[in-house]
Write an enzyme that holds these catalytic residues in place. Sequence first.
Site, PDB file in Angstrom:
ATOM      1  N   TYR A   1       0.844  -1.198   0.000  1.00  0.00           N
ATOM      2  CA  TYR A   1       0.000   0.000   0.000  1.00  0.00           C
ATOM      3  C   TYR A   1       0.875   1.241   0.000  1.00  0.00           C
ATOM      4  O   TYR A   1       1.817   1.324   0.776  1.00  0.00           O
ATOM      5  CB  TYR A   1      -0.905   0.026   1.242  1.00  0.00           C
ATOM      6  CG  TYR A   1      -2.362  -0.073   0.856  1.00  0.00           C
ATOM      7  CD1 TYR A   1      -2.940   0.907   0.064  1.00  0.00           C
ATOM      8  CD2 TYR A   1      -3.139  -1.147   1.255  1.00  0.00           C
ATOM      9  CE1 TYR A   1      -4.259   0.807  -0.329  1.00  0.00           C
ATOM     10  CE2 TYR A   1      -4.465  -1.253   0.875  1.00  0.00           C
ATOM     11  CZ  TYR A   1      -5.025  -0.267   0.077  1.00  0.00           C
ATOM     12  OH  TYR A   1      -6.320  -0.373  -0.322  1.00  0.00           O
TER      13      TYR A   1
ATOM     14  N   GLU B   1      -0.531   4.784  -0.579  1.00  0.00           N
ATOM     15  CA  GLU B   1      -1.352   5.974  -0.847  1.00  0.00           C
ATOM     16  C   GLU B   1      -0.535   7.230  -0.626  1.00  0.00           C
ATOM     17  O   GLU B   1       0.238   7.318   0.329  1.00  0.00           O
ATOM     18  CB  GLU B   1      -2.586   5.972   0.064  1.00  0.00           C
ATOM     19  CG  GLU B   1      -3.653   5.016  -0.431  1.00  0.00           C
ATOM     20  CD  GLU B   1      -4.864   4.969   0.483  1.00  0.00           C
ATOM     21  OE1 GLU B   1      -4.804   5.529   1.597  1.00  0.00           O
ATOM     22  OE2 GLU B   1      -5.865   4.358   0.075  1.00  0.00           O
TER      23      GLU B   1
ATOM     24  N   ASP C   1      -4.725  14.052 -25.479  1.00  0.00           N
ATOM     25  CA  ASP C   1      -4.780  12.653 -25.047  1.00  0.00           C
ATOM     26  C   ASP C   1      -4.089  11.815 -26.119  1.00  0.00           C
ATOM     27  O   ASP C   1      -4.649  11.568 -27.182  1.00  0.00           O
ATOM     28  CB  ASP C   1      -6.251  12.241 -24.876  1.00  0.00           C
ATOM     29  CG  ASP C   1      -6.410  10.781 -24.479  1.00  0.00           C
ATOM     30  OD1 ASP C   1      -5.416  10.034 -24.513  1.00  0.00           O
ATOM     31  OD2 ASP C   1      -7.542  10.393 -24.135  1.00  0.00           O
TER      32      ASP C   1
ATOM     33  N   THR D   1      -2.373   6.358 -22.277  1.00  0.00           N
ATOM     34  CA  THR D   1      -2.340   5.010 -21.738  1.00  0.00           C
ATOM     35  C   THR D   1      -0.918   4.527 -21.932  1.00  0.00           C
ATOM     36  O   THR D   1      -0.159   5.093 -22.728  1.00  0.00           O
ATOM     37  CB  THR D   1      -3.283   4.054 -22.494  1.00  0.00           C
ATOM     38  OG1 THR D   1      -2.921   4.059 -23.874  1.00  0.00           O
ATOM     39  CG2 THR D   1      -4.737   4.468 -22.353  1.00  0.00           C
TER      40      THR D   1
ATOM     41  N   LYS E   1      -0.809   0.833 -25.199  1.00  0.00           N
ATOM     42  CA  LYS E   1      -1.105   0.791 -26.628  1.00  0.00           C
ATOM     43  C   LYS E   1       0.223   0.851 -27.396  1.00  0.00           C
ATOM     44  O   LYS E   1       1.046  -0.025 -27.198  1.00  0.00           O
ATOM     45  CB  LYS E   1      -2.097   1.889 -26.972  1.00  0.00           C
ATOM     46  CG  LYS E   1      -3.438   1.648 -26.237  1.00  0.00           C
ATOM     47  CD  LYS E   1      -4.488   2.711 -26.480  1.00  0.00           C
ATOM     48  CE  LYS E   1      -5.724   2.424 -25.642  1.00  0.00           C
ATOM     49  NZ  LYS E   1      -6.715   3.507 -25.716  1.00  0.00           N
TER      50      LYS E   1
ATOM     51  N   ARG F   1      -0.970  -2.320 -18.782  1.00  0.00           N
ATOM     52  CA  ARG F   1      -2.248  -1.634 -18.852  1.00  0.00           C
ATOM     53  C   ARG F   1      -2.299  -0.527 -17.784  1.00  0.00           C
ATOM     54  O   ARG F   1      -2.262  -0.830 -16.590  1.00  0.00           O
ATOM     55  CB  ARG F   1      -3.328  -2.688 -18.577  1.00  0.00           C
ATOM     56  CG  ARG F   1      -4.737  -2.356 -18.894  1.00  0.00           C
ATOM     57  CD  ARG F   1      -5.507  -3.640 -19.128  1.00  0.00           C
ATOM     58  NE  ARG F   1      -5.075  -4.188 -20.394  1.00  0.00           N
ATOM     59  CZ  ARG F   1      -5.469  -3.716 -21.579  1.00  0.00           C
ATOM     60  NH1 ARG F   1      -6.338  -2.733 -21.661  1.00  0.00           N
ATOM     61  NH2 ARG F   1      -5.008  -4.234 -22.684  1.00  0.00           N
TER      62      ARG F   1
HETATM   63  C1  LIG Z   1      -7.753   3.845 -24.983  1.00  0.00           C
HETATM   64  C2  LIG Z   1      -8.015   5.283 -24.771  1.00  0.00           C
HETATM   65  C3  LIG Z   1      -8.298   5.807 -23.498  1.00  0.00           C
HETATM   66  C4  LIG Z   1      -8.637   4.978 -22.292  1.00  0.00           C
HETATM   67  O1  LIG Z   1      -7.852   3.996 -21.915  1.00  0.00           O
HETATM   68  P1  LIG Z   1      -8.292   2.892 -20.840  1.00  0.00           P
HETATM   69  O2  LIG Z   1      -6.986   2.512 -20.262  1.00  0.00           O
HETATM   70  O3  LIG Z   1      -8.990   1.840 -21.601  1.00  0.00           O
HETATM   71  O4  LIG Z   1      -9.176   3.553 -19.845  1.00  0.00           O
HETATM   72  C5  LIG Z   1      -8.407   7.174 -23.367  1.00  0.00           C
HETATM   73  N1  LIG Z   1      -8.267   7.988 -24.421  1.00  0.00           N
HETATM   74  C6  LIG Z   1      -8.021   7.525 -25.648  1.00  0.00           C
HETATM   75  C7  LIG Z   1      -7.874   8.491 -26.770  1.00  0.00           C
HETATM   76  C8  LIG Z   1      -7.905   6.160 -25.871  1.00  0.00           C
HETATM   77  O5  LIG Z   1      -7.710   5.707 -27.107  1.00  0.00           O
END
Ligand SMILES: *Cc1c(COP(=O)(O)O)cnc(C)c1O
Length: 412
Positions: free
Chosen positions: A53, A55, A198, A224, A227, A233
């Site tokens: 933990y 936090e 993003d 993220t 990807k 993840r």
């Molecule tokens: C995949 C994605 C997210 C969210 O990712 P998670 O880990 O699935 O919550 C946010 N913004 C964009 C543009 C994405 O492609």
Amino acid sequence: MNIEHIKKTDFEVAEQIELELKRQQETIELIASENCTSLAVMEACGSVLTNKYAEGKPHKRYYNGCEHIDVIEEICQKRACELFQMEHANVQPHSGAQANMAVFMATMKPGDRVLSMDLSNGGHLSHGSPVNFSGLYFDVKSYGINEYGEIDYEEVRKMAIEHKPRLIICGASNYSKIIDFKKFREIADEVGALLLADIAHIAGLVATGLHPSPAPYADFVTTTTHKSLRGPRGGIIMCKEEWAKEIDKAVFPGMQGGPLEHIIAGKAVALLEASKPEFKEYAAQIIKNAKALAQGLMDEGLDIVGGMTENHLMTLDLRKTGKTGKDMANVLELVGITANKNTVPNDPQSPFVTSGIRLGTPAVTTRGFKEEDMTEVAKIIAGAIYASDNEIALKNLRERSLKLCKKHPLYE
Ligand SMILES: *Cc1c(COP(=O)(O)O)cnc(C)c1O
């Protein structure tokens, strides 16, 4: 992959893990948001750090015994800042959606206005979809893409002037062109809005300079890590120093409890990997492979939204074939190719049926696929679409996709 202990204690779960490994090894993964992370990243995620933990922030924790956790989280923060050239990084978000939530919480009150890309045009749920918290608690206006599959920046500008949003979001889940972050900054400045970029999908390309970076322009950059960046993840938020406190507070105690320090260690390992010359080669190959796939599909007489892709993904437009995204994604699965249905601009079908399929190359590129393999993948996809009712043809295509998988083994 070692799961000997699970095998001893939990046959049911062990069996499914083994089957999933086999599925990944024997299918061509074209889901644009997926990747195959390194064994080093997986070891970090499966480590003793899951027991702890922690936090709070490094050196300001609510629990004792965090001396090693602190070092790991600081390494991760430092690597994120260096790789993406940002001043501050919070590496605790459990996912990309939670990273975006934290930016909303840090910058706005419920009811404040957001301008973002529409979900059915390639945006993300967490950018203001009516079924997501972002759309439920905020006043969302959305822009789309034009018939050429591109953002119409003049349209975005007009909407920004009309609606005066507090926050503008750029970055998408399905957009195949280069995003002009500078233009978004100019629009944001014109109306006094904050800018969130993003880069969830394109992080691996941004990290290697193969897509322009939002760093000089955005107030906030979320991503993220799983990807194109090829980590575990999870999510990361980066921002200018002036927002650091607000962002950190929004993540904890704002919306999360204890951070996943084993995943943060995995993120740190992935960020180090992404800073190496081999990763730049990998990212360049992702783009080459996407272009080869798009060209191959067009050579087979199929349409791509917006024509040639400029990044790692594309949307196959099935309208002129008379087939739907839903049906064809299922047919592709029969021939050993995983992809997801997706809407195309002005889609005549519902979002549950769609006329498109989104295809991306980060995962197959990790396996070592090259341009000539992508040409073969394009032929298999086209073959499956044109012969979707012919069982024997589909069987032959399945053999061909399996051959490609064997040529490029995964986790062996
Ligand atoms: C995949 C994605 C997210 C969210 O990712 P998670 O880990 O699935 O919550 C946010 N913004 C964009 C543009 C994405 O492609």
